[in-house]
Motif scaffolding. Structure first.
Motif, PDB file in Angstrom:
ATOM      1  N   ALA A  87       0.837  -1.202   0.000  1.00  0.00           N
ATOM      2  CA  ALA A  87       0.000   0.000   0.000  1.00  0.00           C
ATOM      3  C   ALA A  87       0.869   1.247   0.000  1.00  0.00           C
ATOM      4  N   ILE A  88       0.275   2.329  -0.475  1.00  0.00           N
ATOM      5  CA  ILE A  88       0.907   3.651  -0.452  1.00  0.00           C
ATOM      6  C   ILE A  88       0.033   4.565   0.391  1.00  0.00           C
ATOM      7  N   VAL A  89       0.655   5.243   1.358  1.00  0.00           N
ATOM      8  CA  VAL A  89      -0.078   6.117   2.269  1.00  0.00           C
ATOM      9  C   VAL A  89       0.395   7.552   2.065  1.00  0.00           C
ATOM     10  N   TYR A  90      -0.574   8.452   1.876  1.00  0.00           N
ATOM     11  CA  TYR A  90      -0.300   9.889   1.759  1.00  0.00           C
ATOM     12  C   TYR A  90      -0.752  10.548   3.058  1.00  0.00           C
ATOM     13  N   PHE A  91       0.188  11.160   3.781  1.00  0.00           N
ATOM     14  CA  PHE A  91      -0.156  11.768   5.072  1.00  0.00           C
ATOM     15  C   PHE A  91       0.484  13.137   5.176  1.00  0.00           C
ATOM     16  N   GLN A  92       0.058  13.869   6.191  1.00  0.00           N
ATOM     17  CA  GLN A  92       0.539  15.226   6.410  1.00  0.00           C
ATOM     18  C   GLN A  92       0.585  15.492   7.913  1.00  0.00           C
ATOM     19  N   VAL A  93       1.651  16.194   8.362  1.00  0.00           N
ATOM     20  CA  VAL A  93       1.789  16.545   9.779  1.00  0.00           C
ATOM     21  C   VAL A  93       0.938  17.777  10.050  1.00  0.00           C
ATOM     22  N   THR A  94       0.003  17.640  10.944  1.00  0.00           N
ATOM     23  CA  THR A  94      -0.879  18.765  11.291  1.00  0.00           C
ATOM     24  C   THR A  94      -0.535  19.391  12.640  1.00  0.00           C
ATOM     25  N   ASP A  95       0.082  18.612  13.542  1.00  0.00           N
ATOM     26  CA  ASP A  95       0.472  19.119  14.863  1.00  0.00           C
ATOM     27  C   ASP A  95       1.915  18.659  15.130  1.00  0.00           C
ATOM     28  N   PRO A  96       2.888  19.535  14.873  1.00  0.00           N
ATOM     29  CA  PRO A  96       4.291  19.121  15.040  1.00  0.00           C
ATOM     30  C   PRO A  96       4.643  18.690  16.465  1.00  0.00           C
ATOM     31  N   ILE A  97       4.018  19.316  17.448  1.00  0.00           N
ATOM     32  CA  ILE A  97       4.361  18.992  18.841  1.00  0.00           C
ATOM     33  C   ILE A  97       3.935  17.571  19.183  1.00  0.00           C
ATOM     34  N   ARG A  98       2.687  17.232  18.891  1.00  0.00           N
ATOM     35  CA  ARG A  98       2.223  15.874  19.174  1.00  0.00           C
ATOM     36  C   ARG A  98       2.952  14.862  18.293  1.00  0.00           C
ATOM     37  N   LYS A 155      -2.453  13.497   9.672  1.00  0.00           N
ATOM     38  CA  LYS A 155      -3.705  13.308   8.945  1.00  0.00           C
ATOM     39  C   LYS A 155      -3.412  12.472   7.709  1.00  0.00           C
ATOM     40  N   VAL A 156      -4.122  11.348   7.569  1.00  0.00           N
ATOM     41  CA  VAL A 156      -3.978  10.481   6.397  1.00  0.00           C
ATOM     42  C   VAL A 156      -4.956  10.962   5.331  1.00  0.00           C
ATOM     43  N   ASN A 157      -4.428  11.462   4.235  1.00  0.00           N
ATOM     44  CA  ASN A 157      -5.270  12.017   3.168  1.00  0.00           C
ATOM     45  C   ASN A 157      -5.765  10.961   2.193  1.00  0.00           C
ATOM     46  N   ARG A 158      -4.927   9.997   1.872  1.00  0.00           N
ATOM     47  CA  ARG A 158      -5.328   8.997   0.882  1.00  0.00           C
ATOM     48  C   ARG A 158      -4.496   7.734   1.061  1.00  0.00           C
ATOM     49  N   VAL A 159      -5.128   6.595   0.757  1.00  0.00           N
ATOM     50  CA  VAL A 159      -4.449   5.300   0.811  1.00  0.00           C
ATOM     51  C   VAL A 159      -4.751   4.565  -0.487  1.00  0.00           C
ATOM     52  N   GLU A 160      -3.730   4.004  -1.105  1.00  0.00           N
ATOM     53  CA  GLU A 160      -3.900   3.272  -2.356  1.00  0.00           C
ATOM     54  C   GLU A 160      -3.241   1.908  -2.234  1.00  0.00           C
ATOM     55  N   LEU A 161      -4.009   0.875  -2.632  1.00  0.00           N
ATOM     56  CA  LEU A 161      -3.418  -0.457  -2.748  1.00  0.00           C
ATOM     57  C   LEU A 161      -2.659  -0.517  -4.067  1.00  0.00           C
ATOM     58  N   LYS A 162      -1.345  -0.602  -3.970  1.00  0.00           N
ATOM     59  CA  LYS A 162      -0.516  -0.551  -5.169  1.00  0.00           C
ATOM     60  C   LYS A 162      -0.587  -1.849  -5.955  1.00  0.00           C
ATOM     61  N   ASN A 163      -0.413  -2.963  -5.297  1.00  0.00           N
ATOM     62  CA  ASN A 163      -0.436  -4.267  -5.960  1.00  0.00           C
ATOM     63  C   ASN A 163      -1.140  -5.285  -5.078  1.00  0.00           C
ATOM     64  N   ILE A 164      -1.878  -6.159  -5.736  1.00  0.00           N
ATOM     65  CA  ILE A 164      -2.465  -7.335  -5.074  1.00  0.00           C
ATOM     66  C   ILE A 164      -1.983  -8.539  -5.864  1.00  0.00           C
ATOM     67  N   ILE A 165      -1.078  -9.308  -5.278  1.00  0.00           N
ATOM     68  CA  ILE A 165      -0.412 -10.389  -6.005  1.00  0.00           C
ATOM     69  C   ILE A 165      -0.869 -11.726  -5.431  1.00  0.00           C
ATOM     70  N   PRO A 166      -1.691 -12.488  -6.166  1.00  0.00           N
ATOM     71  CA  PRO A 166      -2.087 -13.821  -5.709  1.00  0.00           C
ATOM     72  C   PRO A 166      -0.986 -14.847  -5.989  1.00  0.00           C
ATOM     73  N   PRO A 167      -1.114 -16.071  -5.497  1.00  0.00           N
ATOM     74  CA  PRO A 167      -0.123 -17.115  -5.786  1.00  0.00           C
ATOM     75  C   PRO A 167      -0.016 -17.387  -7.286  1.00  0.00           C
TER      76      PRO A 167
END
Length: 316
Positions: A87-98, A155-167
């Motif tokens: 998976a690919i996760v797109y995130f952003q820091v919204t509170d630097p202290i926490r 804050k997680v803005n978007r998540v994408e499943l990059k590859n789904i590889i079966p046997p």
């Protein structure tokens, strides 16, 4: 001499200390400052000066959106098929202290949380559903990660499943199924094309026959019109010829009678005048002229006229 050197060293040390205390913060970045080991303040973009030996930069936080590509994770579907999912996760820091003080390793935490959530979500789906429900899995995974990382100042803005590889064996079976499906679609399209071609051909033949029949009908109408006009002209010619014959007959009788009364002509003269009358008739515009073939009838007619004239003279 020694005092001057010491003074110069002290001045140089102060200059270097001041230079090391100056901090320039770039756009979309935040610096966290600790004073004596405790968080004291945030430094936004611009120029800032720190207190030497008392304040220090504890962390530099990037406020832009960041992308993390996690390695493939083994996940078991509902029908007990082990697949590899990354998976690919797109995130952003919204509170630097926490983000700095609430979590020690935020990227590792997101990786573990993503793997756990994927196992839970895909474990409820069969393999076919997993392959066709990427958008659903992406949405659910984003919601779970966003809720979990909110307390970490992220804050997680978007998540994408990059590859789904079966046997591999399942991949081969799927490829064979896809090939069979492509072949079936090709046959269906070919059959539809042949059907449409036949329909178009039949429509063309039908239209051709209609046009041919229409042409034949118009041709028959034109021929009938031509024959009708021909018969009309022929009938008009025959009628005109009959009228001319009647006129010539009447004219001949009148001429013979006049000549007889005036000159008491001979037989030869009467025949000559009759032929002259026929010549005048022939000069007409009639397309057809009928001439009697029995000349004796004309002579008999002359003899009859002569008798009538003699009777009239005796009576006078």
């Amino acid at each position: 001499m020694v005092g001057g050197i010491i003074l110069g060293v002290i001045v140089l040390f102060i200059i270097l200390l001041l230079l090391s205390s100056i901090r320039i913060v770039r756009q979309a970045e935040v610096y966290l400052v600790e004073r004596l080991g405790k968080f004291h303040r945030e430094l936004d973009s611009g120029i800032h000066i720190l207190l030497p030996f008392i304040e220090r930069i504890s962390a530099k936080k990037n406020l832009r959106e960041q992308v993390v590509d996690f390695p493939p994770q083994p996940v078991i579907t509902k029908d007990n098929v082990t697949i590899q999912v990354d998976a690919i996760v797109y995130f952003q820091v919204t509170d630097p202290i926490r983000h700095e003080y609430e979590i020690a390793n935020p990227i590792g935490a997101i990786n573990n949380l993503t793997a756990t959530t994927l196992r839970n979500l895909i474990g409820e789906l069969e393999l076919d559903q997993t392959l066709t429900s990427r958008d659903t899995v992406n949405s659910k995974l984003r919601v779970v990660l966003d809720e979990a990382t909110d307390k970490w100042g992220m804050k997680v803005n978007r998540v994408e499943l990059k590859n789904i590889i079966p046997p591999s064996d399942i991949q081969q079976a799927m490829e064979r199924q896809m090939q069979a499906e492509r072949t079936r679609r090709q046959q269906v399209l070919q059959a539809q094309g042949e059907k449409e071609a036949k329909i178009l051909k039949a429509e063309g033949e039908k239209q051709s026959k209609i046009l041919e029949a229409e042409g034949e009908r118009l041709s028959q109408i034109e021929r009938a019109k031509g024959e009708k006009e021909s018969r009309i002209l022929k009938a008009e010619g025959e009628a005109s010829a009959i009228l001319k014959i009647a006129e010539s007959k009447s004219l001949g009788e009148k001429m013979i009678l006049d000549v007889w009364k005036e000159n008491n002509p001979t037989q030869a003269m009467i025949q000559l005048r009759s032929m002259e009358a026929l010549v005048k008739v022939a000069d007409g515009k009639s397309s057809k002229l009928v001439i009697p073939t029995d000349a004796t009838k004309l002579l008999g007619m002359v003899e009859s006229i002569k008798e009538v004239v003699r009777s009239d003279q005796k009576e006078e």
